[in-house]
Design a protein around this motif. Structure first.
Motif, PDB file in Angstrom:
ATOM      1  N   SER A   1       0.693  -1.069   0.028  1.00 54.66           N
ATOM      2  CA  SER A   1      -0.073  -0.097   0.053  1.00 54.66           C
ATOM      3  C   SER A   1       0.921   1.279   0.208  1.00 54.66           C
ATOM      4  N   HIS A   2       1.994   1.258   0.685  1.00 57.81           N
ATOM      5  CA  HIS A   2       2.891   2.372   0.760  1.00 57.81           C
ATOM      6  C   HIS A   2       3.418   2.516  -0.830  1.00 57.81           C
ATOM      7  N   ALA A   3       3.802   1.571  -0.968  1.00 57.74           N
ATOM      8  CA  ALA A   3       4.520   1.628  -2.604  1.00 57.74           C
ATOM      9  C   ALA A   3       3.666   2.157  -3.634  1.00 57.74           C
ATOM     10  N   LYS A   4       2.429   1.624  -3.545  1.00 56.99           N
ATOM     11  CA  LYS A   4       1.203   2.484  -4.386  1.00 56.99           C
ATOM     12  C   LYS A   4       1.151   3.969  -4.186  1.00 56.99           C
ATOM     13  N   GLU A   5       1.159   4.262  -2.916  1.00 62.99           N
ATOM     14  CA  GLU A   5       1.281   5.680  -2.449  1.00 62.99           C
ATOM     15  C   GLU A   5       2.450   6.379  -3.311  1.00 62.99           C
ATOM     16  N   LYS A   6       3.494   5.777  -2.996  1.00 62.73           N
ATOM     17  CA  LYS A   6       4.893   6.221  -3.542  1.00 62.73           C
ATOM     18  C   LYS A   6       4.786   6.466  -5.272  1.00 62.73           C
ATOM     19  N   PHE A   7       4.531   5.262  -5.604  1.00 63.81           N
ATOM     20  CA  PHE A   7       4.981   5.141  -7.274  1.00 63.81           C
ATOM     21  C   PHE A   7       3.508   5.242  -7.843  1.00 63.81           C
ATOM     22  N   LYS A   8       2.437   5.657  -7.158  1.00 65.44           N
ATOM     23  CA  LYS A   8       0.923   5.875  -7.907  1.00 65.44           C
ATOM     24  C   LYS A   8       0.453   4.660  -8.777  1.00 65.44           C
ATOM     25  N   THR A   9       1.169   4.020  -9.561  1.00 70.00           N
ATOM     26  CA  THR A   9       0.922   2.787 -10.185  1.00 70.00           C
ATOM     27  C   THR A   9       2.190   1.937 -10.045  1.00 70.00           C
ATOM     28  N   LEU A  10       1.772   0.734  -9.898  1.00 65.55           N
ATOM     29  CA  LEU A  10       3.073  -0.333  -9.492  1.00 65.55           C
ATOM     30  C   LEU A  10       3.270  -1.222 -10.817  1.00 65.55           C
ATOM     31  N   LYS A  11       4.244  -1.416 -11.091  1.00 68.10           N
ATOM     32  CA  LYS A  11       4.562  -2.672 -12.123  1.00 68.10           C
ATOM     33  C   LYS A  11       3.968  -3.905 -11.463  1.00 68.10           C
ATOM     34  N   TYR A  12       3.346  -4.785 -12.288  1.00 66.57           N
ATOM     35  CA  TYR A  12       2.655  -6.094 -11.837  1.00 66.57           C
ATOM     36  C   TYR A  12       1.841  -5.678 -10.720  1.00 66.57           C
ATOM     37  N   GLU A  13       1.065  -4.603 -10.875  1.00 69.51           N
ATOM     38  CA  GLU A  13       0.094  -4.397  -9.742  1.00 69.51           C
ATOM     39  C   GLU A  13      -0.913  -5.409  -9.636  1.00 69.51           C
ATOM     40  N   SER A  14      -1.485  -6.045 -10.541  1.00 73.43           N
ATOM     41  CA  SER A  14      -2.345  -7.080 -10.248  1.00 73.43           C
ATOM     42  C   SER A  14      -1.765  -8.231  -9.449  1.00 73.43           C
ATOM     43  N   VAL A  15      -0.453  -8.705  -9.674  1.00 71.44           N
ATOM     44  CA  VAL A  15       0.216  -9.797  -8.774  1.00 71.44           C
ATOM     45  C   VAL A  15       0.360  -9.217  -7.441  1.00 71.44           C
ATOM     46  N   PHE A  16       0.696  -7.995  -7.241  1.00 72.53           N
ATOM     47  CA  PHE A  16       0.990  -7.520  -5.998  1.00 72.53           C
ATOM     48  C   PHE A  16      -0.617  -7.267  -5.148  1.00 72.53           C
ATOM     49  N   GLY A  17      -1.617  -7.077  -6.104  1.00 74.22           N
ATOM     50  CA  GLY A  17      -2.842  -6.991  -5.495  1.00 74.22           C
ATOM     51  C   GLY A  17      -3.398  -8.227  -5.261  1.00 74.22           C
ATOM     52  N   TRP A  18      -3.004  -9.224  -5.855  1.00 76.51           N
ATOM     53  CA  TRP A  18      -3.224 -10.933  -5.606  1.00 76.51           C
ATOM     54  C   TRP A  18      -2.765 -11.010  -4.189  1.00 76.51           C
ATOM     55  N   ILE A  19      -1.422 -10.811  -4.072  1.00 79.66           N
ATOM     56  CA  ILE A  19      -0.593 -10.952  -2.936  1.00 79.66           C
ATOM     57  C   ILE A  19      -1.433 -10.338  -1.751  1.00 79.66           C
ATOM     58  N   GLN A  20      -1.978  -9.081  -2.060  1.00 81.30           N
ATOM     59  CA  GLN A  20      -2.608  -8.504  -0.721  1.00 81.30           C
ATOM     60  C   GLN A  20      -3.850  -9.226  -0.461  1.00 81.30           C
ATOM     61  N   VAL A  21      -4.857  -9.331  -1.367  1.00 88.07           N
ATOM     62  CA  VAL A  21      -6.055 -10.043  -0.984  1.00 88.07           C
ATOM     63  C   VAL A  21      -6.170 -11.165  -0.789  1.00 88.07           C
ATOM     64  N   HIS A  22      -5.400 -12.128  -1.817  1.00 86.20           N
ATOM     65  CA  HIS A  22      -5.677 -13.363  -1.955  1.00 86.20           C
ATOM     66  C   HIS A  22      -4.609 -14.251  -0.779  1.00 86.20           C
ATOM     67  N   SER A  23      -3.484 -13.780  -0.723  1.00 93.89           N
ATOM     68  CA  SER A  23      -2.613 -14.384  -0.131  1.00 93.89           C
ATOM     69  C   SER A  23      -2.465 -14.010   1.525  1.00 93.89           C
ATOM     70  N   THR A  24      -2.257 -12.731   1.546  1.00 96.40           N
ATOM     71  CA  THR A  24      -2.062 -11.992   2.848  1.00 96.40           C
ATOM     72  C   THR A  24      -3.591 -11.792   3.914  1.00 96.40           C
ATOM     73  N   LEU A  25      -4.497 -11.099   3.038  1.00100.47           N
ATOM     74  CA  LEU A  25      -5.665 -10.569   3.757  1.00100.47           C
ATOM     75  C   LEU A  25      -6.653 -11.822   4.158  1.00100.47           C
ATOM     76  N   ARG A  26      -6.591 -12.880   3.546  1.00 97.10           N
ATOM     77  CA  ARG A  26      -7.049 -14.120   3.801  1.00 97.10           C
ATOM     78  C   ARG A  26      -6.336 -14.850   5.038  1.00 97.10           C
ATOM     79  N   SER A  27      -5.146 -15.036   4.827  1.00100.54           N
ATOM     80  CA  SER A  27      -4.345 -15.634   6.070  1.00100.54           C
ATOM     81  C   SER A  27      -4.375 -14.689   7.399  1.00100.54           C
ATOM     82  N   ILE A  28      -4.329 -13.489   7.324  1.00103.43           N
ATOM     83  CA  ILE A  28      -4.356 -12.303   8.252  1.00103.43           C
ATOM     84  C   ILE A  28      -5.761 -12.627   9.160  1.00103.43           C
ATOM     85  N   THR A  29      -6.770 -12.738   8.385  1.00105.94           N
ATOM     86  CA  THR A  29      -8.041 -13.001   9.010  1.00105.94           C
ATOM     87  C   THR A  29      -8.095 -14.172   9.788  1.00105.94           C
TER      88      THR A  29
END
Length: 228
Positions: free
Chosen positions: A50-78
């Motif tokens: 999230s901080h990288a998105k704020e800094k760079f506005k658009t991330l390279k491989y954003e869909s991959v990092f988005g998948w990491i956030q939502v499908h990998s980390t968020l589910r596990s965190i919950t």
């Protein structure tokens, strides 16, 4: 040292016996704390993206990092957050409840503020259930910002819980303080004091996983901006 009676006239273990019983079950305590650390590490990974998105506005491989956030980390965190609350309660009943006399147990738990911090964790985890099964493509920027805010609060709650566990460990390793009722021998920080957050943050300063993940984010996106 002989047997000590608490204020309810219950039979209590000696200081040495309390310490020995704790050390016999220390692996259970360390497992519980490792769950807290592991969940906090996943929160840090989400926040790093999230901080990288704020800094760079658009991330390279954003869909991959988005998948990491939502499908990998968020589910596990919950899932892990819910498991931590259950495992904490089980540890208290199955381990501490067998080591300490009733009054000692109640006083230690009360002064550690552990029940409050478990409740805080539960309250923050509850709304995350709404987001954990959504696809990344279905989350707009406003929703991602809400989740990020929730996870920042979650990290704070995990830090508080970790501090309470350290409080309990301190007393079980120094049980004379339990027997003498010296509950101020280890300072319990409250919600207005961010000291316990700094303590957990310091744990991750040299964490190789987070260091390499942050370095990867920076290298990929700074290199991408230069070549664009």
């Amino acid at each position: 040292m002989g047997m000590v009676k608490n204020t309810n006239d219950e039979q209590s273990l000696t200081a040495q016996e309390i310490k020995e019983k704790y050390l016999e079950n220390q692996n259970k305590f360390e497992l519980l704390r490792s769950e807290v650390i592991g969940c906090a590490r996943q929160v840090k990974i989400w926040l790093a993206i999230s901080h990288a998105k704020e800094k760079f506005k658009t991330l390279k491989y954003e869909s991959v990092f988005g998948w990491i956030q939502v499908h990998s980390t968020l589910r596990s965190i919950t899932v892990d957050g819910l498991k931590i609350t259950q495992d904490t309660n089980n540890y208290l009943k199955s381990v501490l409840g067998e080591i300490l006399a009733s009054t000692q147990y109640k006083n230690l738990i009360k002064n550690s503020r552990l029940p409050t911090r478990v409740n805080d964790l539960n309250k923050i985890i509850e709304p995350l259930k709404t987001w954990r099964n959504k696809r990344y493509a279905h989350l707009n920027n406003e929703e991602v910002a809400i989740v990020t805010c929730n996870l920042q609060e979650l990290f704070f709650a995990l830090a508080g819980l970790d501090h309470s566990l350290n409080y309990i460990s301190h007393f079980l390793l120094n049980p004379r303080h339990i027997i003498n009722g010296e509950w101020d021998s280890y300072k319990t920080l409250d919600a207005k004091d961010n000291g316990f957050v700094c303590y957990l943050e310091s744990y991750f300063e040299d964490d190789p996983t987070l260091q390499e993940f942050n370095a990867m984010l920076k290298e990929i996106n700074e290199g991408w901006l230069v070549s664009a």
